[in-house]
Write a protein that holds these residues in place. Structure first.
Motif, PDB file in Angstrom:
ATOM      1  N   HIS A 177       0.835  -1.196   0.000  1.00 41.49           N
ATOM      2  CA  HIS A 177       0.000   0.000   0.000  1.00 41.49           C
ATOM      3  C   HIS A 177       0.879   1.259   0.000  1.00 41.49           C
ATOM      4  O   HIS A 177       1.834   1.350   0.779  1.00 41.49           O
ATOM      5  CB  HIS A 177      -0.919  -0.023   1.230  1.00 41.49           C
ATOM      6  CG  HIS A 177      -1.904   1.096   1.266  1.00 41.49           C
ATOM      7  ND1 HIS A 177      -2.313   1.694   2.437  1.00 41.49           N
ATOM      8  CD2 HIS A 177      -2.580   1.733   0.269  1.00 41.49           C
ATOM      9  CE1 HIS A 177      -3.198   2.647   2.162  1.00 41.49           C
ATOM     10  NE2 HIS A 177      -3.371   2.688   0.852  1.00 41.49           N
ATOM     11  N   HIS A 239      -9.622  -5.001   2.399  1.00 43.42           N
ATOM     12  CA  HIS A 239      -8.266  -4.483   2.133  1.00 43.42           C
ATOM     13  C   HIS A 239      -7.401  -4.490   3.386  1.00 43.42           C
ATOM     14  O   HIS A 239      -7.875  -4.176   4.468  1.00 43.42           O
ATOM     15  CB  HIS A 239      -8.340  -3.025   1.652  1.00 43.42           C
ATOM     16  CG  HIS A 239      -9.022  -2.857   0.331  1.00 43.42           C
ATOM     17  ND1 HIS A 239      -8.413  -3.154  -0.864  1.00 43.42           N
ATOM     18  CD2 HIS A 239     -10.262  -2.419   0.008  1.00 43.42           C
ATOM     19  CE1 HIS A 239      -9.243  -2.890  -1.867  1.00 43.42           C
ATOM     20  NE2 HIS A 239     -10.381  -2.451  -1.365  1.00 43.42           N
ATOM     21  N   SER A 241      -4.130  -2.615   5.188  1.00 40.25           N
ATOM     22  CA  SER A 241      -3.574  -1.264   5.085  1.00 40.25           C
ATOM     23  C   SER A 241      -2.101  -1.268   4.720  1.00 40.25           C
ATOM     24  O   SER A 241      -1.534  -0.215   4.440  1.00 40.25           O
ATOM     25  CB  SER A 241      -3.707  -0.524   6.415  1.00 40.25           C
ATOM     26  OG  SER A 241      -4.995  -0.635   6.914  1.00 40.25           O
TER      27      SER A 241
HETATM   28  C1  HEC Z   1      -1.928   8.769   3.549  1.00 39.96           C
HETATM   29  C2  HEC Z   1      -2.761   8.594   2.374  1.00 39.96           C
HETATM   30  C3  HEC Z   1      -3.498   7.272   2.257  1.00 39.96           C
HETATM   31  C4  HEC Z   1      -4.384   6.699   3.131  1.00 39.96           C
HETATM   32  C5  HEC Z   1      -4.811   7.211   4.516  1.00 39.96           C
HETATM   33  C6  HEC Z   1      -4.885   5.516   2.481  1.00 39.96           C
HETATM   34  N1  HEC Z   1      -4.318   5.374   1.250  1.00 39.96           N
HETATM   35 FE1  HEC Z   1      -4.644   3.870  -0.085  1.00 39.96          FE
HETATM   36  N2  HEC Z   1      -3.214   4.616  -1.297  1.00 39.96           N
HETATM   37  C7  HEC Z   1      -2.506   5.768  -1.088  1.00 39.96           C
HETATM   38  C8  HEC Z   1      -1.510   5.930  -2.146  1.00 39.96           C
HETATM   39  C9  HEC Z   1      -0.515   7.078  -2.271  1.00 39.96           C
HETATM   40  C10 HEC Z   1      -1.658   4.816  -3.003  1.00 39.96           C
HETATM   41  C11 HEC Z   1      -0.834   4.499  -4.261  1.00 39.96           C
HETATM   42  C12 HEC Z   1      -1.247   5.357  -5.401  1.00 39.96           C
HETATM   43  C13 HEC Z   1      -2.553   4.924  -5.941  1.00 39.96           C
HETATM   44  O1  HEC Z   1      -2.598   3.830  -6.536  1.00 39.96           O
HETATM   45  O2  HEC Z   1      -3.540   5.645  -5.772  1.00 39.96           O
HETATM   46  C14 HEC Z   1      -2.746   4.020  -2.446  1.00 39.96           C
HETATM   47  C15 HEC Z   1      -3.219   2.866  -3.027  1.00 39.96           C
HETATM   48  C16 HEC Z   1      -4.302   2.131  -2.556  1.00 39.96           C
HETATM   49  C17 HEC Z   1      -4.860   0.958  -3.191  1.00 39.96           C
HETATM   50  C18 HEC Z   1      -4.342   0.292  -4.445  1.00 39.96           C
HETATM   51  C19 HEC Z   1      -4.802   0.994  -5.664  1.00 39.96           C
HETATM   52  C20 HEC Z   1      -4.557   0.168  -6.892  1.00 39.96           C
HETATM   53  O3  HEC Z   1      -4.817   0.697  -7.958  1.00 39.96           O
HETATM   54  O4  HEC Z   1      -4.113  -0.986  -6.762  1.00 39.96           O
HETATM   55  C21 HEC Z   1      -5.894   0.524  -2.423  1.00 39.96           C
HETATM   56  C22 HEC Z   1      -6.763  -0.675  -2.676  1.00 39.96           C
HETATM   57  C23 HEC Z   1      -5.967   1.415  -1.296  1.00 39.96           C
HETATM   58  N3  HEC Z   1      -4.998   2.388  -1.405  1.00 39.96           N
HETATM   59  C24 HEC Z   1      -6.895   1.281  -0.283  1.00 39.96           C
HETATM   60  C25 HEC Z   1      -6.861   2.027   0.889  1.00 39.96           C
HETATM   61  C26 HEC Z   1      -7.652   1.728   2.046  1.00 39.96           C
HETATM   62  C27 HEC Z   1      -8.636   0.572   2.152  1.00 39.96           C
HETATM   63  C28 HEC Z   1      -7.351   2.666   2.993  1.00 39.96           C
HETATM   64  C29 HEC Z   1      -7.869   2.767   4.400  1.00 39.96           C
HETATM   65  C30 HEC Z   1      -7.446   1.678   5.304  1.00 39.96           C
HETATM   66  C31 HEC Z   1      -6.365   3.554   2.413  1.00 39.96           C
HETATM   67  N4  HEC Z   1      -6.089   3.131   1.141  1.00 39.96           N
HETATM   68  C32 HEC Z   1      -5.819   4.667   3.051  1.00 39.96           C
HETATM   69  C33 HEC Z   1      -2.680   6.656  -0.051  1.00 39.96           C
HETATM   70  C34 HEC Z   1      -3.459   6.419   1.074  1.00 39.96           C
END
Ligand code: HEC
Ligand code: HEC
Ligand code: HEC
Ligand code: HEC
Ligand code: HEC
Ligand code: HEC
Ligand code: HEC
Ligand code: HEC
Length: 330
Positions: A177, A239, A241
């Motif tokens: 992640h 998912h 984290s």
């Molecule tokens: C601090 C910012 C942040 C938080 C809080 C966050 N994310 Fe993310 N997430 C990202 C970033 C940066 C990426 C990688 C870039 C993208 O693919 O968007 C990502 C990628 C993802 C992906 C993969 C996307 C793909 O195309 O494969 C998933 C699924 C995901 N996040 C789910 C979650 C979930 C569920 C939570 C809550 C538990 C969460 N995120 C909280 C920043 C965050």
């Protein structure tokens, strides 16, 4: 009978301390009566009562060789600590540690630990979670690890980040992640929580995840039909984290995940009902004809977050026949 698996003798790091009151051989992590969700490491403290030369570990009846902990370089780097990677069996494990010192009978300690291998399962009530980041536990590590990192150190995005010295291993998975991969751990974990540090900030999944994925969460909610768990504000049921071996850091392979809540889909006739009697449509395969980069799964036809049809078809498809055309030209 379950298959007792062998302790993987991989020595991750070892560590002798001499000052302070006498301590006996101890399994620091996982402690007796706790459950773990990863079979990542055993953290053993050899103690100085007596000072040990070697330590052996037995898991469910299978005993390792003796790890020598007496050589001076070892003691210099690791003190009286020994960290090894175990191979725990899913479910209950009996771990017995023996310590050997010259001319002394072996010292022994044991612990019962539950390994919750299926992330969607619930641990048995007689096992409690392990909590590491309590002041008394952290005090044992300060000699060699940075346990009071500054905000600047925590902002570091490489393996020099203080959380990495112990937790880098949890990111050794295929799909990492974004923020975990660059050690922005304290974005979600509260450095000032008490009594234990780094507790998850108290908020709903949707609020935590929506902090950075607000566009996604809004998009999910715009669907005419929102998938049950999303409606309930849940993300962590599907998912992880941090990192897993599944696409989108899913906690389980897609079909296993869906079937956990939709039991029976794979044992009844799916999709083809009324077309060819008795024969079901395949539900998984190595290639998705509509997306060659992906495996064919429940998510090839259903959008896991929501859709414009009641059955949550992908690509906002509202008509069953249009769905077939995504993969079958006619
Ligand atoms: C601090 C910012 C942040 C938080 C809080 C966050 N994310 Fe993310 N997430 C990202 C970033 C940066 C990426 C990688 C870039 C993208 O693919 O968007 C990502 C990628 C993802 C992906 C993969 C996307 C793909 O195309 O494969 C998933 C699924 C995901 N996040 C789910 C979650 C979930 C569920 C939570 C809550 C538990 C969460 N995120 C909280 C920043 C965050
Ligand atoms: C006497 C020094 C010393 C003490 C005290 C110490 N460690 Fe370590 N530890 C090390 C060294 C050296 C490494 C290897 C560092 C590296 O590879 O970057 C290490 C690595 C680790 C790892 C990573 C293992 C891996 O490869 O995944 C964990 C986990 C760990 N220590 C936990 C602890 C905990 C928890 C405590 C306190 C209860 C503790 N250590 C106390 C020296 C120590
Ligand atoms: C000295 C080694 C060490 C360091 C440094 C360390 N941890 Fe841990 N942490 C552990 C161990 C061991 C556990 C329990 C086993 C596990 O979950 O991997 C743990 C567990 C946790 C947990 C689960 C709750 C708990 O208290 O058991 C969180 C959250 C966590 N660590 C976050 C962090 C963050 C964030 C950082 C960096 C600011 C960090 N840790 C630095 C060793 C360490
Ligand atoms: C996007 C938010 C987010 C980020 C970033 C994040 N965590 Fe977590 N972490 C969580 C949540 C939420 C839980 C609780 C999991 C649950 O209850 O399902 C958790 C649980 C944990 C646990 C205990 C459970 C487990 O999986 O072992 C540890 C250890 C941990 N985090 C360490 C870390 C470390 C180290 C980092 C940085 C490399 C980190 N986390 C980054 C959200 C995050
Ligand atoms: C029922 C299980 C489930 C729930 C609940 C769930 N997701 Fe997903 N999510 C998935 C699956 C499966 C994929 C992979 C879909 C694909 O690309 O085939 C995915 C993909 C993603 C992606 C990357 C692909 C995309 O659509 O951009 C993000 C971001 C994401 N989820 C965020 C979230 C957030 C935020 C939540 C909570 C509001 C959430 N998910 C709840 C199953 C779920
Ligand atoms: C945590 C439990 C949970 C998981 C995991 C889950 N679902 Fe659901 N799903 C629900 C609930 C609750 C509903 C709404 C109530 C209902 O209609 O059964 C629902 C509804 C649906 C519907 C609409 C059913 C209808 O009759 O209209 C479909 C299709 C669906 N889910 C597919 C999936 C797929 C595909 C996955 C895996 C990506 C999945 N679900 C994972 C709980 C879950
Ligand atoms: C080839 C496309 C396709 C695949 C793959 C697929 N489904 Fe479906 N699913 C459908 C269609 C089409 C319907 C609507 C049923 C109908 O029209 O009779 C449906 C209906 C459903 C429903 C609503 C209840 C029902 O049985 O009608 C659920 C829940 C569901 N699917 C879950 C799943 C799960 C879980 C998987 C993976 C194990 C899966 N589906 C795989 C096409 C698919
Ligand atoms: C996401 C892709 C996808 C969608 C959408 C889809 N299928 Fe399929 N279908 C497959 C795959 C993959 C197979 C197995 C390999 C093949 O025969 O091409 C298959 C096989 C079939 C078969 C042959 C079954 C057998 O056992 O030989 C029939 C009939 C069929 N699909 C009908 C449908 C119908 C009707 C729909 C719409 C309700 C539909 N499919 C939607 C991917 C899809």
């Amino acid at each position: 009978m379950r298959s007792a698996s062998l302790l993987l003798g991989a020595l991750l790091s070892g560590m002798l301390i001499s000052s302070g009151p006498a301590v006996a051989l101890e399994l620091l992590y996982p402690a007796d009566g706790t459950y773990v969700i990863r079979s990542n490491y055993l953290i053993i403290r050899g103690g100085d009562n007596p000072v040990l030369d070697g330590i052996s570990i037995e898991i469910n009846g299978i005993k390792s060789d003796v790890f020598t902990v007496s050589n001076p370089q070892y003691r210099e780097a690791f003190g009286d600590f020994l960290v090894v990677e175990p191979d725990l069996d899913p479910g209950e494990n009996l771990i017995t540690i023996e310590g050997y010192a010259e001319d002394k009978p072996p010292v022994k300690t044991s612990a019962k630990v539950f390994f919750l291998k299926d992330p969607a399962a619930v641990p048995p009530g007689n096992y409690r979670p392990y909590v590491m980041h309590l002041p008394e536990r952290e005090a044992l590590c300060v000699k060699c690890h940075n346990m009071t990192p500054t905000a600047k150190a925590l902002a570091g995005v490489t393996a020099t980040n203080p959380c990495a010295s112990c937790h880098a291993r949890m990111l050794n998975r295929k799909h990492v992640h974004g923020p975990a991969g660059v050690y922005q751990c304290t974005y979600c974990h509260d450095q000032n929580s008490k009594p234990a540090k780094y507790q998850v900030k108290p908020q709903s999944d949707a609020a935590m995840c929506g902090d950075c994925h607000s566009d996604k969460v809004a998009e999910f909610r715009k669907n005419k039909f929102v998938h049950g768990p999303i409606e309930a504000g849940m993300c962590l049921v599907c998912h992880d984290s941090h990192a897993t071996n599944e696409i989108a850091q899913l906690i389980l392979p897609v079909n296993t995940l869906c079937l956990n809540c939709h039991a029976g889909v794979d044992t009844t006739v799916h999709v083809l009902r009324g077309i060819s009697s008795g024969k079901s449509h395949p539900l998984e395969g190595s290639v998705d004809p509509s997306n060659s980069g992906r495996s064919f799964s429940c998510a090839s036809c259903h959008n896991p977050h929501g859709g414009m049809s009641e059955k949550l078809f992908v690509r906002d498809i509202s008509d069953r026949m249009l769905l077939c055309k995504v993969c079958h030209q006619k």
